[in-house]
Design an enzyme around this catalytic site. Structure first.
Site, PDB file in Angstrom:
ATOM      1  N   LYS A   1      32.311  -9.247  58.907  1.00  0.00           N
ATOM      2  CA  LYS A   1      33.292 -10.302  59.165  1.00  0.00           C
ATOM      3  C   LYS A   1      32.758 -11.337  60.175  1.00  0.00           C
ATOM      4  O   LYS A   1      33.145 -12.510  60.112  1.00  0.00           O
ATOM      5  CB  LYS A   1      34.625  -9.684  59.622  1.00  0.00           C
ATOM      6  CG  LYS A   1      35.292  -8.825  58.534  1.00  0.00           C
ATOM      7  CD  LYS A   1      35.614  -9.641  57.276  1.00  0.00           C
ATOM      8  CE  LYS A   1      36.329  -8.846  56.204  1.00  0.00           C
ATOM      9  NZ  LYS A   1      36.613  -9.644  54.988  1.00  0.00           N
TER      10      LYS A   1
ATOM     11  N   TYR B   1      31.970  -2.961  59.247  1.00  0.00           N
ATOM     12  CA  TYR B   1      32.999  -3.890  58.746  1.00  0.00           C
ATOM     13  C   TYR B   1      33.015  -5.131  59.641  1.00  0.00           C
ATOM     14  O   TYR B   1      33.004  -6.269  59.158  1.00  0.00           O
ATOM     15  CB  TYR B   1      34.363  -3.190  58.742  1.00  0.00           C
ATOM     16  CG  TYR B   1      35.521  -4.067  58.332  1.00  0.00           C
ATOM     17  CD1 TYR B   1      35.727  -4.411  57.002  1.00  0.00           C
ATOM     18  CD2 TYR B   1      36.431  -4.565  59.276  1.00  0.00           C
ATOM     19  CE1 TYR B   1      36.796  -5.217  56.612  1.00  0.00           C
ATOM     20  CE2 TYR B   1      37.499  -5.367  58.906  1.00  0.00           C
ATOM     21  CZ  TYR B   1      37.683  -5.691  57.570  1.00  0.00           C
ATOM     22  OH  TYR B   1      38.736  -6.499  57.197  1.00  0.00           O
TER      23      TYR B   1
ATOM     24  N   ASP C   1      33.345  -8.699  39.698  1.00  0.00           N
ATOM     25  CA  ASP C   1      32.961  -8.059  40.957  1.00  0.00           C
ATOM     26  C   ASP C   1      32.290  -9.146  41.786  1.00  0.00           C
ATOM     27  O   ASP C   1      31.248  -9.687  41.384  1.00  0.00           O
ATOM     28  CB  ASP C   1      31.985  -6.912  40.652  1.00  0.00           C
ATOM     29  CG  ASP C   1      31.504  -6.201  41.911  1.00  0.00           C
ATOM     30  OD1 ASP C   1      31.572  -6.796  43.009  1.00  0.00           O
ATOM     31  OD2 ASP C   1      31.038  -5.054  41.788  1.00  0.00           O
TER      32      ASP C   1
ATOM     33  N   SER D   1      38.370 -11.839  59.925  1.00  0.00           N
ATOM     34  CA  SER D   1      39.273 -10.819  60.480  1.00  0.00           C
ATOM     35  C   SER D   1      39.253 -10.912  62.009  1.00  0.00           C
ATOM     36  O   SER D   1      38.334 -11.522  62.581  1.00  0.00           O
ATOM     37  CB  SER D   1      38.757  -9.440  60.047  1.00  0.00           C
ATOM     38  OG  SER D   1      39.414  -8.393  60.733  1.00  0.00           O
TER      39      SER D   1
END
Ligand SMILES: NC(=O)c1ccc[n+]([C@@H]2O[C@H](COP(=O)([O-])OP(=O)(O)OC[C@H]3O[C@@H](n4cnc5c(N)ncnc54)[C@H](O)[C@@H]3O)[C@@H](O)[C@H]2O)c1
Length: 259
Positions: free
Chosen positions: A159, A155, A62, A142
């Site tokens: 990024k 999110y 992980d 991204s």
């Protein structure tokens, strides 16, 4: 075959973009460590890597667990006899209005998408320095790392953070001969987008597939991105042609976000 004989570790390589990166770097001639959470998926990718003629090993980790990331790199060195490239690709999405974000949800995505990349950067740089060699560190950002999108706020925050870490690490490690870059894909048709589309439908009342189609409709080149489109750019970042590039996070999105 520009990275022929090199050793690369790819996180989140059990499926999607990470899988395509592992296979592309293997086709380029590198031996590969596949890191992910699901042993069955990792073993399938390992077999596909071996069918290219490259070596493969798997390590369940992980990426939010610092010790496990360090252990994955030690495993790579032991099993494949070297360590030259890390691709910090593993990441998760989180889709909700900012008003609904909870401390638990926020912490989880920070742990995977930001801390996971940080542990990969520091562990890889330490190993390159111990081995007194150059190295390449490559991480997944991204389009959402260049622009905040509604329902993707936290999110996007993770990024953007990947770009910050990439710039700082590039400056810290340049004198050690280590380059640090990121890739910023657009809309790639993986399981991650299936989940983004499903959640957007749930929240906005759109039909299944509608949000995905709307995003894809905004792409200048007129089609969704494939994992292989991303992997081709990562191949460049992993190879000697990008030796004079560091601290960058270019958009590779078919023409969607312009910076
Ligand atoms: N799909 C897109 O459109 C898109 C666009 C831009 C950026 N990205 C980024 O590219 C990367 C890969 O995305 P994808 O679309 O292939 O996603 P995906 O969900 O299809 O695959 C992600 C993989 O990472 C693994 N993973 C998740 N959490 C992990 C953890 N804590 N430790 C180890 N492995 C873990 C999963 O098991 C899975 O195999 C992500 O960082 C994502 O944010 C994706």
């Amino acid at each position: 075959m520009s990275i022929n004989g090199k050793v690369a570790l790819v996180t989140g390589a059990g499926q999607g973009i990470g899988r395509a990166i592992a296979l592309r770097l293997a086709n380029d001639g590198a031996d590969i460590t596949i890191v992910d959470l699901n042993p069955e998926k990792m073993n399938e990718v390992a077999e596909a890597v071996r069918s290219t003629g490259s070596k493969a090993t798997v390590f369940k980790a992980d990426v939010s667990n610092r010790n496990e990331v360090y252990a994955a790199i030690d495993h790579t060195e032991k099993e494949l006899g070297g360590f030259d490239i890390i691709v910090n690709n593993a990441g998760i999405a989180s889709i909700q209005p900012l008003a609904d974000v909870t401390p638990e949800g926020f912490n989880r995505i920070i742990q995977v998408n930001v801390a996971g990349v940080l542990w990969g950067i520091q562990a890889a740089a330490k190993k390159f320095q111990e081995r007194k060699q150059k190295g390449k560190i490559i991480s997944a950002s991204s389009i959402a790392g260049h622009e905040g999108f509604p329902l993707l706020g936290i999110y996007s925050a993770t990024k953007f953070a990947v770009r910050a870490l990439t710039q700082a690490a590039a400056k810290e490690y340049a004198s050690a001969g280590i380059t640090v870059n990121a890739y910023c894909p657009g809309v790639v048709g993986t399981d991650m987008w299936v989940e983004i589309d499903r959640r957007m439908a749930e929240i906005t009342g759109a039909k299944i597939g509608e949000s995905y189609d709307k995003f894809v409709g905004g792409i200048a080149l007129g089609r969704a991105q494939t994992p292989e489109d991303v992997a081709a750019f990562v191949s460049y970042l992993a190879g000697p042609d990008s030796d004079y590039m560091t601290g960058q996070a270019p958009l590779i999105d078919g023409g969607l976000v312009y910076r």
